[in-house]
Scaffold this motif. Structure first.
Motif, mmCIF file in Angstrom:
data_model
loop_
_atom_site.group_PDB
_atom_site.id
_atom_site.type_symbol
_atom_site.label_atom_id
_atom_site.label_comp_id
_atom_site.label_asym_id
_atom_site.label_seq_id
_atom_site.Cartn_x
_atom_site.Cartn_y
_atom_site.Cartn_z
ATOM 1 N N UNK A 18 7.317 10.852 10.623
ATOM 2 C CA UNK A 18 6.451 11.931 11.091
ATOM 3 C C UNK A 18 5.005 11.769 10.605
ATOM 4 N N UNK A 19 4.828 11.123 9.456
ATOM 5 C CA UNK A 19 3.479 10.996 8.870
ATOM 6 C C UNK A 19 3.009 9.546 8.829
ATOM 7 N N UNK A 20 3.632 8.677 9.624
ATOM 8 C CA UNK A 20 3.396 7.246 9.470
ATOM 9 C C UNK A 20 1.933 6.849 9.651
ATOM 10 N N UNK A 21 1.189 7.590 10.464
ATOM 11 C CA UNK A 21 -0.212 7.202 10.698
ATOM 12 C C UNK A 21 -1.058 7.230 9.422
ATOM 13 N N UNK A 22 -0.609 7.988 8.413
ATOM 14 C CA UNK A 22 -1.326 8.006 7.140
ATOM 15 C C UNK A 22 -1.293 6.645 6.458
ATOM 16 N N UNK A 23 -0.325 5.822 6.807
ATOM 17 C CA UNK A 23 -0.228 4.497 6.208
ATOM 18 C C UNK A 23 -1.350 3.565 6.606
ATOM 19 N N UNK A 24 -2.060 3.883 7.685
ATOM 20 C CA UNK A 24 -3.164 3.035 8.133
ATOM 21 C C UNK A 24 -4.306 3.016 7.127
ATOM 22 N N UNK A 25 -4.341 4.011 6.245
ATOM 23 C CA UNK A 25 -5.378 4.009 5.204
ATOM 24 C C UNK A 25 -5.155 2.867 4.232
ATOM 25 N N UNK A 26 -3.920 2.465 4.065
ATOM 26 C CA UNK A 26 -3.586 1.352 3.176
ATOM 27 C C UNK A 26 -3.710 0.014 3.894
ATOM 28 N N UNK A 27 -3.352 -0.012 5.173
ATOM 29 C CA UNK A 27 -3.398 -1.235 5.979
ATOM 30 C C UNK A 27 -3.729 -0.842 7.413
ATOM 31 N N UNK A 28 -4.935 -1.142 7.897
ATOM 32 C CA UNK A 28 -5.313 -0.735 9.253
ATOM 33 C C UNK A 28 -4.403 -1.312 10.336
ATOM 34 N N UNK A 29 -3.751 -2.441 10.053
ATOM 35 C CA UNK A 29 -2.834 -3.021 11.034
ATOM 36 C C UNK A 29 -1.645 -2.103 11.306
ATOM 37 N N UNK A 30 -1.327 -1.270 10.334
ATOM 38 C CA UNK A 30 -0.182 -0.375 10.453
ATOM 39 C C UNK A 30 -0.378 0.640 11.573
ATOM 40 N N UNK A 31 -1.606 0.897 11.920
ATOM 41 C CA UNK A 31 -1.892 1.821 13.019
ATOM 42 C C UNK A 31 -1.359 1.300 14.350
ATOM 43 N N UNK A 32 -1.047 0.012 14.395
ATOM 44 C CA UNK A 32 -0.568 -0.608 15.629
ATOM 45 C C UNK A 32 0.906 -0.988 15.528
ATOM 46 N N UNK A 33 1.604 -0.340 14.606
ATOM 47 C CA UNK A 33 3.032 -0.597 14.425
ATOM 48 C C UNK A 33 3.850 0.144 15.488
ATOM 49 N N UNK A 34 5.148 -0.109 15.477
ATOM 50 C CA UNK A 34 6.039 0.528 16.440
ATOM 51 C C UNK A 34 7.324 0.963 15.751
#
Length: 304
Positions: free
Chosen positions: A222-238
């Motif tokens: 539910x909060x996975x988009x917050x992980x992009x702060x640690x790794x911007x590539x994570x914003x493009x995960x699935x």
């Protein structure tokens, strides 16, 4: 939408080997959502955890399959043990009148065995060979006992789950060897199964948000988009659901033999089948790689 369109796999029987968590769980649940009866196997169950020592179980996955609209059947199985796999397939044959339409080989469990820091000559050999047994031999054992059911009915689909669908090196010797070998398992099975009308493919997700990856980033689905702060590539995960919907689409494709022997990816299949991730998006990790990562890391390469 007709019932057949909403549940294109109604009456189909699937075995998801390695369905405890991650991509295997996502595949099992989405096969269930399409109406399938899904046998979910792995070493972690309500009776106890595997050496991975994680909380996810085959029982929990099976419950999610049923909740999604299918029938989930958990069977604790160590796929490195031929006698356990033989007993599993015998049970499926007995309970389903010899029917098995979809086999998904997703057994992995290699994360704690992968050495990302050292070249081959500095790695522990026993650990590396154990990874290969866990990630490759388990697939061979499972297919050996499951395929006769599909051959006898002259139809079905085998899915080998891998990481990457090109010849690009994956960053660690034994990891690369395992994931590449799984693609060759699909190619070899496709060649031998083609006369019997059974298809075999390999499939890769992009940047997969498995339970372990979510834990690594300190987020939930539910909060996975917050992980992009640690790794911007994570914003493009699935999510695992994206991989699951890709496999469900393949299993429902009446012309699946056109794809037999190929190494496929979620980022190509969504364009053909139109499925979305759980949040309605359509991640395309190959496109993101080409736009943002290729200059530094080189191209992903052409599919094998």
């Amino acid at each position: 939408m007709t019932n057949a369109q909403a549940r294109p796999l109604a009456g189909k029987v699937a075995l998801v080997a390695g369905g405890t968590r991650g991509g295997g769980r996502g595949i099992a649940v989405e096969l269930g959502a399409a109406g399938a009866i899904v046998y979910v196997t792995g070493r972690s169950s309500a009776a106890g955890r595997s050496e991975m020592d994680r909380a996810e179980t085959v029982d929990e996955t099976a419950e999610r399959v049923t909740h999604a609209g299918g029938v989930g059947i958990p069977v604790r199985t160590d796929h490195s043990r031929p006698e356990e796999v033989r007993a599993l397939v015998d049970r499926i044959a007995s309970e389903q009148d010899g029917r098995l339409d979809i086999l998904v080989n997703c057994v992995w469990g290699g994360d704690p065995l992968t050495d990302w820091e050292h070249p081959l000559w500095e790695q522990d050999l026993d650990t590396g060979l154990r990874l290969l047994r866990q990630a490759v031999e388990t697939h061979v054992i499972t297919s050996r006992y499951a395929l006769p059911l599909m051959v006898a009915r002259r139809g079905g689909l085998v899915v080998e789950v891998t990481d990457g669908n090109t010849a690009r090196y994956r960053g660690s010797f034994f990891y690369d060897l395992a994931k590449s070998a799984v693609i060759r398992l699909a190619v070899a099975q496709a060649a031998e199964l083609k006369p019997y009308g059974v298809a075999a493919v390999a499939i890769t997700p992009g940047f997969l948000r498995s339970e372990a990856v979510l834990d690594h980033f300190g987020v939930t689905e539910d909060t996975w988009r917050d992980g992009a702060a640690k790794d911007p590539n994570f914003a493009h995960s699935e999510s695992p659901a994206y991989l699951g919907r890709a496999v469900a689409a393949l299993a429902a494709d009446p012309d699946i033999m056109r794809k037999t022997g190929r190494a496929l990816a979620t980022w190509g299949l969504y364009k053909e089948y139109g499925f979305t991730d759980a949040d309605g998006t359509q991640p395309d990790f190959a496109a993101y790689w080409a736009a943002a990562l290729e200059a530094e890391h080189g191209p992903l390469g052409e599919p094998l």
